[in-house]
Enzyme design. Structure first.
Site, PDB file in Angstrom:
ATOM      1  N   ASP A   1      -0.069  -0.413  13.327  1.00 54.15           N
ATOM      2  CA  ASP A   1       0.510  -1.702  12.945  1.00 54.15           C
ATOM      3  C   ASP A   1       0.760  -2.595  14.150  1.00 54.15           C
ATOM      4  OD1 ASP A   1       0.425  -1.107  10.286  1.00 54.15           O
ATOM      5  OD2 ASP A   1       2.533  -0.547  10.119  1.00 54.15           O
TER       6      ASP A   1
ATOM      7  N   GLY B   1       0.805  -1.210   0.000  1.00 54.96           N
ATOM      8  CA  GLY B   1       0.000   0.000   0.000  1.00 54.96           C
ATOM      9  C   GLY B   1       0.839   1.262   0.000  1.00 54.96           C
TER      10      GLY B   1
ATOM     11  N   ARG C   1       0.995  -9.114   9.403  1.00 54.88           N
ATOM     12  CA  ARG C   1       0.997  -8.791  10.834  1.00 54.88           C
ATOM     13  C   ARG C   1       0.000  -9.651  11.607  1.00 54.88           C
ATOM     14  NH1 ARG C   1       4.730  -5.001  10.712  1.00 54.88           N
ATOM     15  NH2 ARG C   1       4.626  -3.386   9.093  1.00 54.88           N
TER      16      ARG C   1
END
EC number: 2.5.1.19
Length: 423
Positions: A305, A91, A377
């Protein structure tokens, strides 16, 4: 690919690989510069390689030599690509790349994998149009595939930066636009990532004004000089080992981490310390040892994140842990708020989904079959959960770790974890 994990202890020294965010920024700044740049110790991963290929497609000459990239930039005048540009799963690369393409003449078409084609771009496309170029979604839904036609001229635009990548893209590219640029920021999430971009602009001598993150003025007609930089370690990748230490009572020494770096995810160490872990900074290393954790209320807006890993940490903390003010976590590779709630519930977690976060109560986790949804993640966070759950945990789409941390499984295994991949 499947990831199989059984409850086990892990400890030791781990050298954290280079920062993805810094690596991608360095590649774009070097490509936008005129002359030869060197990027030492870059991250080598799927996302970083996507950035390499996009910069090459726009005219940069990039060679890998030992542990560095040598980049011959195109001086702010990108070429018209020979073909459609595919950013894979990155992204950051998509959002930086479409505005870089708009610096040049002609049309460029950008697309990516299934996840990328679901992630929003609308506010950035509007900004590109406001600044004199043309950009539109082929499906008229504000998502890739997108078509970009130059050239950017400058002027005034607003940006709803629900993801910091929108504003960072403008800040990176607007110094090369002929006229000055004024950016009115109506919303800004993930401020540390913008600070990272500003750190680069300062390092490269770019003239701009930042009025409390509400308005930015960037002088046009500037040039980037070649750079010679060493990429610091990635605090986002270090997060998984930090959480593993904190919840297991074991100790890790995480090398190649610079606490003076602008990366926001370094905050994870202070958060875990506040929850009860023992943390000591030793030069460019951080020593972290687990202890009894206590739940906290944590504003996650600056560090989205870290949400998946901190959700796992919350399962092993006394009382209640609240991860709040992070609605942008829903527009990452997956809706990470929903996915982490769903998957941890399968393991027996007492967890509640909020519009902008999660509430987690201390839970005893049990291994089971889990879905990683191809989100690096999520997969790595569930692996940490599996190392501390009874029985065996099997996570699908394990290949996703290659997006940012190809050595994740090997590093954990070398430190004693019972973890392996299989088809």
């Amino acid at each position: 690919m499947l990831l199989k994990v059984r409850k086990s202890k892990a400890s030791g020294n781990v050298r954290i690989p280079g920062s993805k965010s810094h690596t991608i920024r360095a590649l774009f700044f070097a490509s936008l510069a005129e002359g030869k740049s060197e990027i030492q110790s870059p991250l080598i991963s799927d996302d970083a390689l996507s950035a390499v290929e996009v910069c090459r497609a726009l005219g940069a000459k990039i060679e890998k030599e030992d542990d560095k990239y040598v980049v011959e930039g195109f001086g702010g005048n990108p070429e018209v690509p020979e073909d459609v540009i595919n950013v894979g799963n990155s992204g950051t690369t998509l959002r930086f790349g479409i505005m870089t393409a708009a610096l040049g003449d002609g049309c460029s078409v950008f697309t990516g994998d299934r996840q990328i084609r679901q992630r929003p771009l609308g506010p950035l496309l509007c900004a590109i149009n406001n600044l004199g170029a043309e950009a539109f979604s082929t499906r008229n839904n504000g998502r890739a595939p997108v078509v970009v036609k130059g050239k950017l001229k400058g002027g005034r635009t607003e940006i709803d930066s629900v993801t910091s990548q929108y504003l960072s893209s403008i800040l990176i590219n607007s110094p090369l636009i002929p006229l000055d640029t004024e950016v009115i920021v109506t919303r800004l999430n993930e401020v540390p990532y913008v600070d990272m971009t500003l750190w680069w602009l300062d390092k490269l001598g770019i003239k701009y004004e930042n009025h409390d993150y509400k308005t930015f003025y960037i002088k046009g007609g500037q040039r980037y000089r070649p750079l010679n930089v060493t990429i610091p370690g990635d605090f986002s990748s270090a997060t998984f080992f930090a959480v593993q230490a904190a919840i297991s009572g074991e100790e890790f020494v995480l090398d190649n981490l610079d606490m003076t770096d602008p990366q926001g995810d370094k905050m994870v160490f202070s958060i875990l310390e506040d929850m009860g872990a023992k943390v000591k900074v030793e030069g460019k290393s951080v020593r972290i040892k687990g202890c009894e954790l206590v739940g906290r209320e944590i504003d996650m807006n600056a560090i989205p994140d870290a949400l998946p890993a901190m959700a796992v940490a919350g399962c092993f903390a006394k009382g209640e842990t609240k991860l709040l003010n992070v609605p942008q976590a829903r527009i990452k590779e997956t809706d990470r708020i929903h996915v982490m709630c769903e998957q941890l519930k399968k393991m027996g977690a007492d967890i509640t989904e909020l519009e902008d976060g999660l509430v987690i109560r201390e839970s005893r986790l049990k291994g089971c079959k889990l879905e990683g949804y191809g989100d690096h993640r999520v997969v790595m966070s569930l692996a940490i959960a599996g190392l501390n759950a009874e029985g065996e945990t099997v996570i699908d789409t394990a290949e996703a770790v290659n997006v940012t941390f190809p050595d994740f499984v090997n590093f954990l295994s070398r430190c004693g974890a019972d973890i392996s991949t299989c088809e």
